[in-house]
Design an enzyme around this catalytic site. Structure first.
Site, PDB file in Angstrom:
ATOM      1  N   HIS A  67      47.163  49.972  38.027  1.00 12.63           N
ATOM      2  CA  HIS A  67      46.575  50.255  39.345  1.00 12.63           C
ATOM      3  C   HIS A  67      47.746  50.392  40.329  1.00 12.63           C
ATOM      4  O   HIS A  67      48.780  49.750  40.130  1.00 12.63           O
ATOM      5  CB  HIS A  67      45.749  49.091  39.872  1.00 12.63           C
ATOM      6  CG  HIS A  67      44.665  48.607  38.974  1.00 12.63           C
ATOM      7  ND1 HIS A  67      44.882  47.802  37.900  1.00 12.63           N
ATOM      8  CD2 HIS A  67      43.328  48.780  39.045  1.00 12.63           C
ATOM      9  CE1 HIS A  67      43.740  47.516  37.322  1.00 12.63           C
ATOM     10  NE2 HIS A  67      42.772  48.096  37.985  1.00 12.63           N
ATOM     11  N   ASP A  70      49.399  47.191  41.274  1.00  9.38           N
ATOM     12  CA  ASP A  70      50.160  46.486  40.237  1.00  9.38           C
ATOM     13  C   ASP A  70      51.636  46.854  40.308  1.00  9.38           C
ATOM     14  O   ASP A  70      52.506  46.040  39.996  1.00  9.38           O
ATOM     15  CB  ASP A  70      49.694  46.865  38.816  1.00  9.38           C
ATOM     16  CG  ASP A  70      48.223  46.637  38.601  1.00  9.38           C
ATOM     17  OD1 ASP A  70      47.661  45.739  39.244  1.00  9.38           O
ATOM     18  OD2 ASP A  70      47.633  47.367  37.777  1.00  9.38           O
ATOM     19  N   GLU A 234      34.931  49.276  27.662  1.00  7.25           N
ATOM     20  CA  GLU A 234      35.625  47.993  27.458  1.00  7.25           C
ATOM     21  C   GLU A 234      34.732  47.051  26.657  1.00  7.25           C
ATOM     22  O   GLU A 234      33.562  46.863  26.972  1.00  7.25           O
ATOM     23  CB  GLU A 234      35.985  47.366  28.808  1.00  7.25           C
ATOM     24  CG  GLU A 234      36.631  45.985  28.658  1.00  7.25           C
ATOM     25  CD  GLU A 234      37.329  45.504  29.913  1.00  7.25           C
ATOM     26  OE1 GLU A 234      37.921  46.340  30.632  1.00  7.25           O
ATOM     27  OE2 GLU A 234      37.276  44.294  30.182  1.00  7.25           O
ATOM     28  N   ASP A 262      39.106  50.147  26.538  1.00 12.62           N
ATOM     29  CA  ASP A 262      39.842  48.970  26.972  1.00 12.62           C
ATOM     30  C   ASP A 262      39.584  47.910  25.909  1.00 12.62           C
ATOM     31  O   ASP A 262      38.466  47.392  25.770  1.00 12.62           O
ATOM     32  CB  ASP A 262      39.371  48.486  28.354  1.00 12.62           C
ATOM     33  CG  ASP A 262      40.181  49.127  29.467  1.00 12.62           C
ATOM     34  OD1 ASP A 262      41.003  50.023  29.171  1.00 12.62           O
ATOM     35  OD2 ASP A 262      40.005  48.728  30.633  1.00 12.62           O
ATOM     36  N   ASP A 273      34.068  38.151  32.349  1.00 12.02           N
ATOM     37  CA  ASP A 273      35.022  39.031  31.684  1.00 12.02           C
ATOM     38  C   ASP A 273      36.291  38.227  31.380  1.00 12.02           C
ATOM     39  O   ASP A 273      37.211  38.188  32.187  1.00 12.02           O
ATOM     40  CB  ASP A 273      35.307  40.187  32.652  1.00 12.02           C
ATOM     41  CG  ASP A 273      35.954  41.374  31.995  1.00 12.02           C
ATOM     42  OD1 ASP A 273      36.025  41.413  30.755  1.00 12.02           O
ATOM     43  OD2 ASP A 273      36.387  42.272  32.736  1.00 12.02           O
ATOM     44  N   ASP A 275      38.532  38.697  29.071  1.00 12.53           N
ATOM     45  CA  ASP A 275      39.696  39.534  28.730  1.00 12.53           C
ATOM     46  C   ASP A 275      40.612  38.901  27.693  1.00 12.53           C
ATOM     47  O   ASP A 275      41.834  38.836  27.893  1.00 12.53           O
ATOM     48  CB  ASP A 275      40.516  39.853  29.991  1.00 12.53           C
ATOM     49  CG  ASP A 275      39.833  40.853  30.899  1.00 12.53           C
ATOM     50  OD1 ASP A 275      39.039  41.654  30.387  1.00 12.53           O
ATOM     51  OD2 ASP A 275      40.104  40.835  32.108  1.00 12.53           O
TER      52      ASP A 275
HETATM   53  C1  GLO Z   1      37.784  44.812  35.160  1.00  6.65           C
HETATM   54  C2  GLO Z   1      38.239  46.038  34.532  1.00  6.65           C
HETATM   55  C3  GLO Z   1      39.589  46.482  34.999  1.00  6.65           C
HETATM   56  C4  GLO Z   1      39.726  47.939  34.633  1.00  6.65           C
HETATM   57  C5  GLO Z   1      40.833  48.597  35.257  1.00  6.65           C
HETATM   58  C6  GLO Z   1      40.541  49.811  36.005  1.00  6.65           C
HETATM   59  O1  GLO Z   1      36.986  44.114  34.642  1.00  6.65           O
HETATM   60  O2  GLO Z   1      38.259  45.867  33.166  1.00  6.65           O
HETATM   61  O3  GLO Z   1      40.565  45.696  34.427  1.00  6.65           O
HETATM   62  O4  GLO Z   1      39.930  48.106  33.283  1.00  6.65           O
HETATM   63  O5  GLO Z   1      41.263  47.732  36.120  1.00  6.65           O
HETATM   64  O6  GLO Z   1      40.348  49.483  37.319  1.00  6.65           O
HETATM   65 NI    NI Z   2      37.078  44.228  32.485  1.00  4.02          NI
HETATM   66 NI    NI Z   3      38.579  43.079  31.644  1.00  4.48          NI
HETATM   67 NI    NI Z   4      39.029  47.365  31.878  1.00  2.00          NI
END
Ligand code: GLO
Ligand code: NI
Ligand code: NI
Ligand code: NI
Length: 404
Positions: A67, A70, A234, A262, A273, A275
């Site tokens: 992003h 970032d 994702e 993702d 989420d 991750d």
């Molecule tokens: C948040 C998303 C984020 C996106 C990426 C695009 O839950 O997964 O991480 O993948 O930031 O904005």
């Molecule tokens: Ni996410």
């Molecule tokens: Ni995520």
């Molecule tokens: Ni994402």
């Protein structure tokens, strides 16, 4: 099919989870200590660029994703923010040239800054819409400058908390206007990246407009945008929506909308989420099965939208995490290829639906059948005995293919 593992697994490292994530959570401060912590924001950003390419090089990963916020610090004004971006983008461009690493996708963060409290393109405030649009414009320019192969739209706060104070129709119309502007501007500047919508439910707004694949596809179709977008699916977002990852991939695939993924995984016990890096081989096998059925991801890739746990804060953990993730996908790909080669699922699926190949079934599929002709058939049909789904056999075979 007929592609190498590298072509099928275009891995990417997510900038925001590697060097911007520091182990902080709503209840605790940062746990990771970085060499650049004491530097000024711009110097910190430069140090992260070096670290990013060192990580890509050592992991032998070809792509990265980010992003705007970032890579460069936000300034007090849009002009200042864009200036900071220009400095870092020039540096990234040089590094890309000297290392051969590429940008899988970029995007802009339209959710963290308090101005986006009510959303960005779905805000109630036209000035916020304008600011978000200006930020998007710069994001597209940055993507073009760095040769991004895709551009992602995750609707961070594109949703609402309560209908009591929300004009849903206007918000959805505005979201579509925003995306049309993006399509037009990309064309204008010759930025030919694949545009991707990333669906996600529930978080951060209660009602997210891009809830899941089906919702996003219907939205794109309604507003004449379907030809310009694909989806970035994702894993953890799929499970938050109450689906499996493979369900979301399949929905995108059969609509011709599967663009990129993702890669991560959620935690069965936690409803957000999380991750986590993907380590579930059965899940990656079924995901790669869908991706192979899609004939690969094309310009898309496998982006590790995943972060190490806050209790694992050594720099080394970043390497182990990515290695485990890549191994899990590589093994998943091999198992999926074997499932296809041996027609493990295909034969049983073909048999289950074989009644649609002839007679009344063929009439249904060809559109020849009517309620009247089907009634005539049913009136003289013998008692019906259905085919077995062979699910237990499939599960046993699947274990065999995956675990040997
Ligand atoms: C948040 C998303 C984020 C996106 C990426 C695009 O839950 O997964 O991480 O993948 O930031 O904005
Ligand atoms: Ni996410
Ligand atoms: Ni995520
Ligand atoms: Ni994402």
């Amino acid at each position: 099919m007929g592609r190498t593992m590298e072509e099928h697994l275009r891995f990417a490292v997510a900038y925001w989870h590697t060097f911007n994530a520091n182990g902080s959570d709503p209840f605790g401060a940062a746990t990771a200590v970085r060499s650049w912590d004491s530097l000024s924001p711009l110097d910190r950003a430069k140090a992260r660029v070096e670290a990013n390419f060192e990580l890509l090089e050592k992991l032998n990963v070809p792509f990265y994703a980010f992003h705007d916020v970032d890579i460069a610090p936000e300034g007090a004004t849009l002009t200042e923010t864009n200036k900071n971006l220009d400095v870092i983008v020039a540096m990234l461009k040089d590094y890309q040239k000297s290392t051969g690493k590429k940008l899988l996708w970029n995007t802009v963060n339209l959710f963290t800054n308090p101005r986006y409290v009510h959303g960005a393109s779905t805000t109630n405030n036209a000035e916020v819409f304008a600011y978000a649009a200006a930020t998007l414009k710069k994001g597209l320019e940055v993507g073009k400058e760095l040769g991004a192969e895709n551009y992602v739209f995750w609707g961070g706060r594109e949703g609402y908390e309560s209908l009591l104070n929300t004009d849903m129709k206007l918000e959805l119309d505005n979201l579509a206007r925003f995306l049309h502007m993006a399509v037009d501007y990309a064309k204008e500047i010759g930025f030919d990246a694949q545009f991707l919508i990333e669906p996600k439910p529930k978080e951060p707004s209660k009602h997210q407009y891009d809830f899941d694949s089906a919702t996003a596809i219907a939205f794109l179709q309604n507003y004449g945008l379907k030809d310009y977008f694909k989806l970035n699916i994702e894993a953890n977002h799929a499970t938050l929506a109450g689906h499996t990852f493979e369900h979301e991939l399949c929905t995108a695939r059969i609509n011709g909308m599967l663009g990129s993924i993702d890669a991560n995984q959620g935690d069965m016990l936690l409803g957000w989420d999380t991750d986590e890096f993907p380590t579930d081989l059965a899940a990656t096998t079924l995901a790669m099965y869908e991706i192979l059925k899609n004939d690969g991801l094309g310009r898309g890739g496998v982006n590790f939208d995943a972060k190490v746990r806050r209790s694992s804060f050594e720099d080394e953990d970043l390497f182990y995490a990515h290695i485990a993730g890549m191994d899990t996908y590589a093994r998943g790909l091999k198992a999926a290829a074997k499932l296809i080669e041996d027609r493990v699922l295909d034969d049983i699926v073909a048999k289950r639906y074989s009644s649609f190949n002839e007679g009344i079934g063929a009439d249904i599929v060809s559109g020849k059948a009517t309620l009247k002709s089907l009634e005539a058939y049913a009136l003289q049909a013998k008692p019906i005995r259905n085919e077995s789904g062979r699910l237990e056999q499939l599960k046993a075979t699947l274990n065999d293919v995956i675990f040997g």
